[in-house]
Scaffold this motif. Structure first.
Motif, PDB file in Angstrom:
ATOM      1  N   THR A   1     -78.706 -11.730  86.643  1.00 34.87           N
ATOM      2  CA  THR A   1     -78.321 -13.107  86.975  1.00 34.87           C
ATOM      3  C   THR A   1     -78.275 -13.238  88.488  1.00 34.87           C
ATOM      4  O   THR A   1     -77.631 -12.416  89.158  1.00 34.87           O
ATOM      5  N   VAL A   2     -78.970 -14.275  89.003  1.00 38.54           N
ATOM      6  CA  VAL A   2     -79.000 -14.520  90.441  1.00 38.54           C
ATOM      7  C   VAL A   2     -78.022 -15.636  90.767  1.00 38.54           C
ATOM      8  O   VAL A   2     -77.939 -16.643  90.044  1.00 38.54           O
ATOM      9  N   MET A   3     -77.257 -15.451  91.837  1.00 36.28           N
ATOM     10  CA  MET A   3     -76.309 -16.460  92.316  1.00 36.28           C
ATOM     11  C   MET A   3     -76.702 -16.916  93.708  1.00 36.28           C
ATOM     12  O   MET A   3     -77.006 -16.090  94.578  1.00 36.28           O
ATOM     13  N   PHE A   4     -76.706 -18.228  93.897  1.00 37.01           N
ATOM     14  CA  PHE A   4     -76.799 -18.815  95.232  1.00 37.01           C
ATOM     15  C   PHE A   4     -75.533 -19.615  95.460  1.00 37.01           C
ATOM     16  O   PHE A   4     -75.100 -20.387  94.587  1.00 37.01           O
ATOM     17  N   CYS A   5     -74.923 -19.434  96.636  1.00 29.60           N
ATOM     18  CA  CYS A   5     -73.662 -20.098  96.950  1.00 29.60           C
ATOM     19  C   CYS A   5     -73.777 -20.689  98.352  1.00 29.60           C
ATOM     20  O   CYS A   5     -74.174 -19.979  99.287  1.00 29.60           O
TER      21      CYS A   5
ATOM     22  N   GLN B   1     -59.125 -27.636 106.090  1.00 24.71           N
ATOM     23  CA  GLN B   1     -60.239 -28.501 105.740  1.00 24.71           C
ATOM     24  C   GLN B   1     -60.318 -28.663 104.209  1.00 24.71           C
ATOM     25  O   GLN B   1     -59.615 -27.982 103.462  1.00 24.71           O
ATOM     26  N   GLU B   2     -61.176 -29.548 103.769  1.00 27.14           N
ATOM     27  CA  GLU B   2     -61.412 -29.748 102.334  1.00 27.14           C
ATOM     28  C   GLU B   2     -62.890 -29.492 102.039  1.00 27.14           C
ATOM     29  O   GLU B   2     -63.614 -30.365 101.566  1.00 27.14           O
ATOM     30  N   PHE B   3     -63.325 -28.290 102.350  1.00 30.51           N
ATOM     31  CA  PHE B   3     -64.721 -27.950 102.089  1.00 30.51           C
ATOM     32  C   PHE B   3     -64.996 -27.914 100.586  1.00 30.51           C
ATOM     33  O   PHE B   3     -64.138 -27.553  99.785  1.00 30.51           O
ATOM     34  N   ARG B   4     -66.200 -28.323 100.228  1.00 32.73           N
ATOM     35  CA  ARG B   4     -66.696 -28.119  98.872  1.00 32.73           C
ATOM     36  C   ARG B   4     -67.763 -27.020  98.909  1.00 32.73           C
ATOM     37  O   ARG B   4     -68.194 -26.584  99.976  1.00 32.73           O
ATOM     38  N   ILE B   5     -68.168 -26.619  97.749  1.00 30.12           N
ATOM     39  CA  ILE B   5     -69.115 -25.510  97.665  1.00 30.12           C
ATOM     40  C   ILE B   5     -70.122 -25.807  96.585  1.00 30.12           C
ATOM     41  O   ILE B   5     -69.859 -26.602  95.662  1.00 30.12           O
ATOM     42  N   GLY B   6     -71.306 -25.209  96.655  1.00 31.16           N
ATOM     43  CA  GLY B   6     -72.322 -25.351  95.619  1.00 31.16           C
ATOM     44  C   GLY B   6     -72.765 -23.975  95.148  1.00 31.16           C
ATOM     45  O   GLY B   6     -73.109 -23.121  95.969  1.00 31.16           O
ATOM     46  N   ILE B   7     -72.697 -23.765  93.826  1.00 37.44           N
ATOM     47  CA  ILE B   7     -73.076 -22.468  93.254  1.00 37.44           C
ATOM     48  C   ILE B   7     -74.097 -22.686  92.152  1.00 37.44           C
ATOM     49  O   ILE B   7     -73.892 -23.515  91.264  1.00 37.44           O
TER      50      ILE B   7
ATOM     51  N   ASN C   1     -85.817 -18.347  92.421  1.00 37.75           N
ATOM     52  CA  ASN C   1     -86.144 -19.721  92.825  1.00 37.75           C
ATOM     53  C   ASN C   1     -85.329 -20.741  92.041  1.00 37.75           C
ATOM     54  O   ASN C   1     -84.813 -21.726  92.593  1.00 37.75           O
ATOM     55  N   THR C   2     -85.183 -20.504  90.734  1.00 45.70           N
ATOM     56  CA  THR C   2     -84.442 -21.452  89.893  1.00 45.70           C
ATOM     57  C   THR C   2     -82.971 -21.477  90.275  1.00 45.70           C
ATOM     58  O   THR C   2     -82.348 -22.551  90.364  1.00 45.70           O
ATOM     59  N   ALA C   3     -82.364 -20.308  90.534  1.00 45.47           N
ATOM     60  CA  ALA C   3     -80.963 -20.262  90.931  1.00 45.47           C
ATOM     61  C   ALA C   3     -80.751 -21.012  92.243  1.00 45.47           C
ATOM     62  O   ALA C   3     -79.757 -21.736  92.412  1.00 45.47           O
ATOM     63  N   ALA C   4     -81.674 -20.848  93.178  1.00 40.63           N
ATOM     64  CA  ALA C   4     -81.552 -21.529  94.464  1.00 40.63           C
ATOM     65  C   ALA C   4     -81.622 -23.038  94.288  1.00 40.63           C
ATOM     66  O   ALA C   4     -80.868 -23.800  94.924  1.00 40.63           O
ATOM     67  N   ARG C   5     -82.507 -23.502  93.402  1.00 39.98           N
ATOM     68  CA  ARG C   5     -82.647 -24.953  93.192  1.00 39.98           C
ATOM     69  C   ARG C   5     -81.471 -25.531  92.419  1.00 39.98           C
ATOM     70  O   ARG C   5     -81.069 -26.666  92.648  1.00 39.98           O
TER      71      ARG C   5
ATOM     72  N   THR D   1     -73.490 -34.479  93.075  1.00 39.14           N
ATOM     73  CA  THR D   1     -72.938 -34.488  91.717  1.00 39.14           C
ATOM     74  C   THR D   1     -71.471 -34.088  91.821  1.00 39.14           C
ATOM     75  O   THR D   1     -71.037 -33.525  92.817  1.00 39.14           O
ATOM     76  N   PRO D   2     -70.709 -34.331  90.784  1.00 34.33           N
ATOM     77  CA  PRO D   2     -69.313 -33.889  90.800  1.00 34.33           C
ATOM     78  C   PRO D   2     -69.178 -32.387  90.585  1.00 34.33           C
ATOM     79  O   PRO D   2     -68.097 -31.830  90.729  1.00 34.33           O
ATOM     80  N   HIS D   3     -70.276 -31.727  90.251  1.00 36.85           N
ATOM     81  CA  HIS D   3     -70.212 -30.295  89.920  1.00 36.85           C
ATOM     82  C   HIS D   3     -70.373 -29.434  91.168  1.00 36.85           C
ATOM     83  O   HIS D   3     -71.258 -29.668  91.989  1.00 36.85           O
ATOM     84  N   GLN D   4     -69.497 -28.444  91.276  1.00 40.43           N
ATOM     85  CA  GLN D   4     -69.689 -27.431  92.310  1.00 40.43           C
ATOM     86  C   GLN D   4     -70.378 -26.184  91.747  1.00 40.43           C
ATOM     87  O   GLN D   4     -70.752 -25.295  92.502  1.00 40.43           O
TER      88      GLN D   4
END
Length: 587
Positions: free
Chosen positions: A399-403, A488-494, A522-526, A534-537
């Motif tokens: 499983t590949v993770m991009f954060c 701060q109120e940083f958000r994140i994308g995973i 590539n799919t994990a990065a996209r 979106t509301p999803h992190q």
């Protein structure tokens, strides 16, 4: 210099030092005593030989001393013994008794002289050499030097090795030896000896008593059958402990001097079965033993080099010993300790150098791997990858993770560079720790983004569960703590996606990095990119959901389908219904 070249150079240096060490031992004779002890051991391994049929020992033993009234015996008894032996057709009588002092009976002296003259060239008398002068050895009966036609006189002394051992027979101070004179009279050519020749190896047939022995008094009384004496060289000499003529030999720590003579006579009559091997044998053994272990560690794969060096080195030493024994049993005495020294130096040197190199190299690799592999599995990674610096490209299910941290770029524009890096490092530390704590592998940092893979380089059946657990920790714990620290109120994308992942080291000779490439990456990065707007992190693909070993978590929510660049079909995604994820309630 690359690793292989360095290994060959090191092996060459070790081999050279080992060869020189062996040659020094051979040239200086520094281990002469231990080397002779190995000869004794070879006698022991060979074991007893057949009882000689060409020589017997007539012993002046305790029984004879008791029955004949004490020592010395009347010289008339010796005269009678000589006549008896010759009547029984003994080939040669070798009388190991010195007559350097006059007796109390001129008649006995005369009887012995007459018996000697009758024996002629079938009698050898013992003489005492005077080593500190150039005088010839002498035999005196009465007050004048004894002379009789044909009778031989020989020196009974031997050159003693360390510890007083008798191992060789030969000329001492130019005087003929008692043994060689007996052999000469028996009609067997005696080996020529050059000046300083150490003499011939005595091929002992076994422990004391192995040579057929008869009591002096029994022969004198006619109790020994003629056939036991006929055609043989008969050595007559002391055997009683009180006469103190005992010496250590290779096969026994105590052997009567006369029995030593008998073994030596048998050796020469048999054509000297034991001889010094040619000098080049020892040199060849030195070279072979010295280079065996260094060559083994140079040729072997690095992960097996230590075992190969030890195994081959021990085999080389054992081979030297086996060869030495086989050569001995074939009649060649070859020096072993120079080769054993070379083999030991070569083996210890090769293993030591390899071990030191391996420790240094493994420390470097451990340091390199700890940057992106959990410390708890670094050793396992090194072992499975053969300890090599390069992780070969492999394909595993993973499983590949991009954060990626949202809003950090605009936040950093108004801050000093030092503070920007301090904040960025704090964020990357939180994310990296979460990934590593769950067994993930850090692949790379992309500014304020992180790429990781679970299930490579070590296979993990629960790679999807680990990746989701790491993402949950980042969202629920790590991000909150980072935001609290920065105010701060940083958000994140995973983004998480699972499937066959191709990973390994990529780069050049000067710089190598670990990478995971392919469609899964590539799919994990996209998917990570799709979290924007979106509301999803967190977005995990249907493939990741299907790979979860523990089933769907209770808070898993359907995030819908996403059309990703480069993929013909939309990808159905899922998220977590937690306040930190930003996703609405459970499905």
């Amino acid at each position: 210099m690359d690793l292989r070249t360095r290994r060959w150079v090191t092996a060459g240096i070790v081999a050279l030092v080992a060869v020189v060490s062996g040659l020094v031992v051979a040239a200086t004779d520094v281990l002469r005593g231990p080397e002779l002890a190995t000869v004794d051991a070879r006698f022991a391994v060979r074991g007893e030989q057949p009882v000689p049929e060409d020589v017997v020992f007539v012993a002046i033993d305790e029984k004879s001393i008791s029955e004949l009234g004490g020592w010395p015996f009347p010289r008339g008894d010796h005269a009678e013994l000589i006549d008896t032996l010759l009547t029984d057709d003994a080939k040669v009588v070798a009388l190991d008794i010195e007559f350097s002092q006059p007796s109390n009976s001129p008649a006995d002296d005369l009887a012995l002289r007459e018996a000697a003259r009758r024996a002629g060239d079938r009698l050898v008398l013992a003489s005492a050499s005077i080593l500190e002068t150039s005088r010839r050895p002498f035999v005196a009966i009465g007050r004048k030097e004894f002379e009789a036609p044909g009778v031989a006189k020989g020196d009974v002394a031997y050159r003693a090795d360390p510890g007083g051992y008798y191992r060789r027979v030969g000329v001492i101070e130019g005087a003929p030896h008692f043994v060689t004179e007996a052999v000469r009279l028996a009609g067997k050519p005696v080996p020529a000896e050059a000046k300083d020749d150490p003499g011939q190896w005595i091929d002992f047939v076994g422990d004391a008593g192995r040579v057929q022995t008869y009591s002096y008094v029994d022969v004198l009384d006619g109790k020994v059958p003629r056939k036991e004496l006929e055609g043989k060289v008969v050595v007559v000499g002391p055997a009683a402990t009180s006469l103190r003529d005992e010496h250590p030999v290779p096969t026994d720590p105590v052997m009567d001097g006369a029995e030593i003579h008998a073994n030596a006579i048998h050796t020469l009559l048999q054509g000297v079965p034991l001889r010094d091997a040619p000098g080049w044998w020892a040199i060849a053994l030195i070279v072979i033993a010295a280079i065996a272990a260094p060559l083994a560690v140079a040729f072997a794969p690095i992960r097996r080099a230590l075992a190969a060096g030890l195994l081959v080195g021990v085999g080389a030493v054992a081979g030297v010993l086996v060869f030495g024994q086989l050569a001995f049993q074939a009649g060649n005495v070859v020096e072993l300790l120079p080769a054993l020294t070379a083999g030991l130096v070569g083996t210890v040197g090769a293993i030591g150098a390899t071990y030191a190199t391996e420790i240094r190299r493994r420390a470097q690799q451990r340091h390199a791997f700890e940057r992106f592999v959990p410390a708890s599995v670094v050793e396992e990674v090194l072992d499975r990858m053969g300890g090599e610096a390069k992780l070969a490209g492999i394909q595993r299910e993973g499983t590949v993770m991009f954060c990626d941290l949202r809003g950090f770029t605009s936040f950093a524009e108004s801050l000093p560079a030092e503070l920007v890096f301090e904040v960025l490092n704090a964020y990357l530390t939180e994310v990296s720790d979460a990934i590593l704590d769950h067994g993930g592998t850090l692949v790379t940092y992309l500014g304020d983004g992180v790429m990781a893979v679970f299930g490579a380089p070590l296979a993990q059946e629960d790679h999807a569960d680990r990746a989701l657990a790491a993402a949950r920790e980042i969202l629920e714990t790590r991000l909150a703590r980072f935001n609290a620290a920065t105010g701060q109120e940083f958000r994140i994308g995973i983004g998480l996606h699972s499937g066959p992942v191709m990973s390994g080291n990529v780069g050049s000779q000067r710089r190598m990095e670990y990478a995971a490439v392919g469609d899964v990456t590539n799919t994990a990065a996209r998917l990570q990119g799709e979290t924007k707007g979106t509301p999803h992190q967190l977005l995990l693909s249907e493939d990741t959901r299907a790979a979860l070993q523990g089933g769907d978590p209770d808070d898993l929510v359907d995030a819908g389908e996403f059309k990703l660049r480069g993929r013909a079909e939309a990808v159905r995604c899922w998220s977590l219904a937690t306040p930190a994820s930003g996703s609405p309630g459970p499905r």
